[in-house]
Scaffold this motif. Structure first.
Motif, PDB file in Angstrom:
ATOM      1  N   ASN A  30       1.726   1.006  -0.366  1.00  0.00           N
ATOM      2  CA  ASN A  30       1.091  -0.298  -0.489  1.00  0.00           C
ATOM      3  C   ASN A  30       2.072  -1.403  -0.882  1.00  0.00           C
ATOM      4  OD1 ASN A  30      -1.103  -2.048  -0.321  1.00  0.00           O
ATOM      5  ND2 ASN A  30      -1.511  -1.918  -2.506  1.00  0.00           N
ATOM      6  N   ASN A  32       4.157  -4.984  -0.534  1.00  0.00           N
ATOM      7  CA  ASN A  32       4.081  -6.278   0.130  1.00  0.00           C
ATOM      8  C   ASN A  32       5.236  -6.325   1.131  1.00  0.00           C
ATOM      9  OD1 ASN A  32       1.955  -7.132  -1.545  1.00  0.00           O
ATOM     10  ND2 ASN A  32       3.386  -7.870  -3.078  1.00  0.00           N
ATOM     11  N   GLY A  52      -1.305  -5.824   2.843  1.00  0.00           N
ATOM     12  CA  GLY A  52      -2.001  -4.589   3.161  1.00  0.00           C
ATOM     13  C   GLY A  52      -2.128  -4.404   4.658  1.00  0.00           C
ATOM     14  N   GLN A  55      -3.489  -7.024   7.220  1.00  0.00           N
ATOM     15  CA  GLN A  55      -3.585  -8.313   6.525  1.00  0.00           C
ATOM     16  C   GLN A  55      -2.274  -9.065   6.702  1.00  0.00           C
ATOM     17  OE1 GLN A  55      -5.614  -8.034   2.534  1.00  0.00           O
ATOM     18  NE2 GLN A  55      -5.309  -5.859   2.893  1.00  0.00           N
ATOM     19  N   ASP A  71       0.684   1.408   6.662  1.00  0.00           N
ATOM     20  CA  ASP A  71       0.953   0.871   5.328  1.00  0.00           C
ATOM     21  C   ASP A  71       2.397   0.430   5.153  1.00  0.00           C
ATOM     22  OD1 ASP A  71       1.412   2.199   2.048  1.00  0.00           O
ATOM     23  OD2 ASP A  71       0.440   0.298   2.555  1.00  0.00           O
ATOM     24  N   ASN A  96       3.752  -4.180  -5.286  1.00  0.00           N
ATOM     25  CA  ASN A  96       2.580  -5.022  -5.488  1.00  0.00           C
ATOM     26  C   ASN A  96       2.197  -5.078  -6.966  1.00  0.00           C
ATOM     27  OD1 ASN A  96       0.521  -6.695  -4.761  1.00  0.00           O
ATOM     28  ND2 ASN A  96      -0.844  -5.073  -4.068  1.00  0.00           N
TER      29      ASN A  96
END
Lengths: 113, 118
Positions: A30, A32, A52, A55, A71, A96
């Motif tokens: 996960n 960024n 994510g 996104q 991911d 993150n």
């Protein structure tokens, strides 16, 4: 330990051709993810970032798009390259949470001819 | 929006001497991070030093130290005992405190090219 892979290292593409640059991160989950562009003699301009899967946030309107199908995979694409797309593209990731910096890939030198 | 300004496109320093690179930034936030990154000819971005805005003490990493002036929004990098391997582009960067979704992105200055004179 975490590592980031970005390829290819160099790319020469004709105007109007498609583009796909890939970036993968290992050793973390996960993250960024970011795509930056560095034009000659200039700083780093943030193009896209993702917090994510699926996104994507775009920072500047342009001829490029980004996707995050997994991911730890971040892809920069274009359907038709422009001369102005030439530059040095850097992928980066950060954990993150608060107290962290960004870690960069080795970059891709793109020349559109 | 946050901005980062590096007003020195190029700097040079004699080997073994000390040099200071300037950086100013603009933000309305009270909590944030500041970074100095180094980009040698290999183009690999390398983190040099990091400063948390809530800390009054200036960060140091061996020969590298910062002068963080929060009220003046200034964040300069001092390199002591300069070495040939310090030659690179140096970028100042700002990152907001992670309080909102997706605001962890870095904003960079335009960089300072540092030359070391043997």
């Amino acid at each position: 330990s975490q590592t980031i892979h970005q390829w290819p290292a160099t790319l020469v593409q004709p105007v109007g051709s498609p583009l796909s640059l890939e970036c993968t991160v290992e050793g973390t989950s996960n993250p960024n993810l970011y795509w930056y562009r560095q034009a000659a003699g200039r700083g780093l301009q943030l193009l896209f970032y993702s917090v994510g899967i699926g996104q994507i946030s775009s920072e500047v309107p342009q001829n490029l798009s980004a996707s995050r199908p997994q991911d730890r995979q971040f892809i920069l694409s274009s359907k038709k390259l422009l001369l102005s797309d030439s530059g040095f593209y850097l992928c980066a990731w950060s954990v993150n949470r608060e107290n962290t910096e960004a870690f960069f890939g080795q970059g891709t030198r793109l020349t559109v001819v | 929006a946050q901005t980062v300004t590096q007003s020195q496109p190029e700097m040079s320093v004699q080997e073994a001497e000390t040099v200071t690179l300037s950086c100013t930034y603009d933000t309305s936030e009270s909590d944030y991070y500041l970074f100095w990154y180094k980009q040698p000819p290999s183009r690999q971005m390398i983190l040099v030093i990091r400063q948390e805005a809530y800390k009054q003490q200036n960060a140091t990493e061996n020969r590298f130290s910062v002068n963080f002036q929060k009220a003046a929004k200034s964040f300069s990098l001092k390199i002591s005992d300069s070495q040939l391997g310090d030659a690179a582009m140096y970028f100042c960067a700002y990152r907001p405190w992670r309080s909102n979704f997706g605001n962890e992105k870095l904003t960079f200055g335009t960089g300072t090219r540092l030359t070391i004179i043997p």
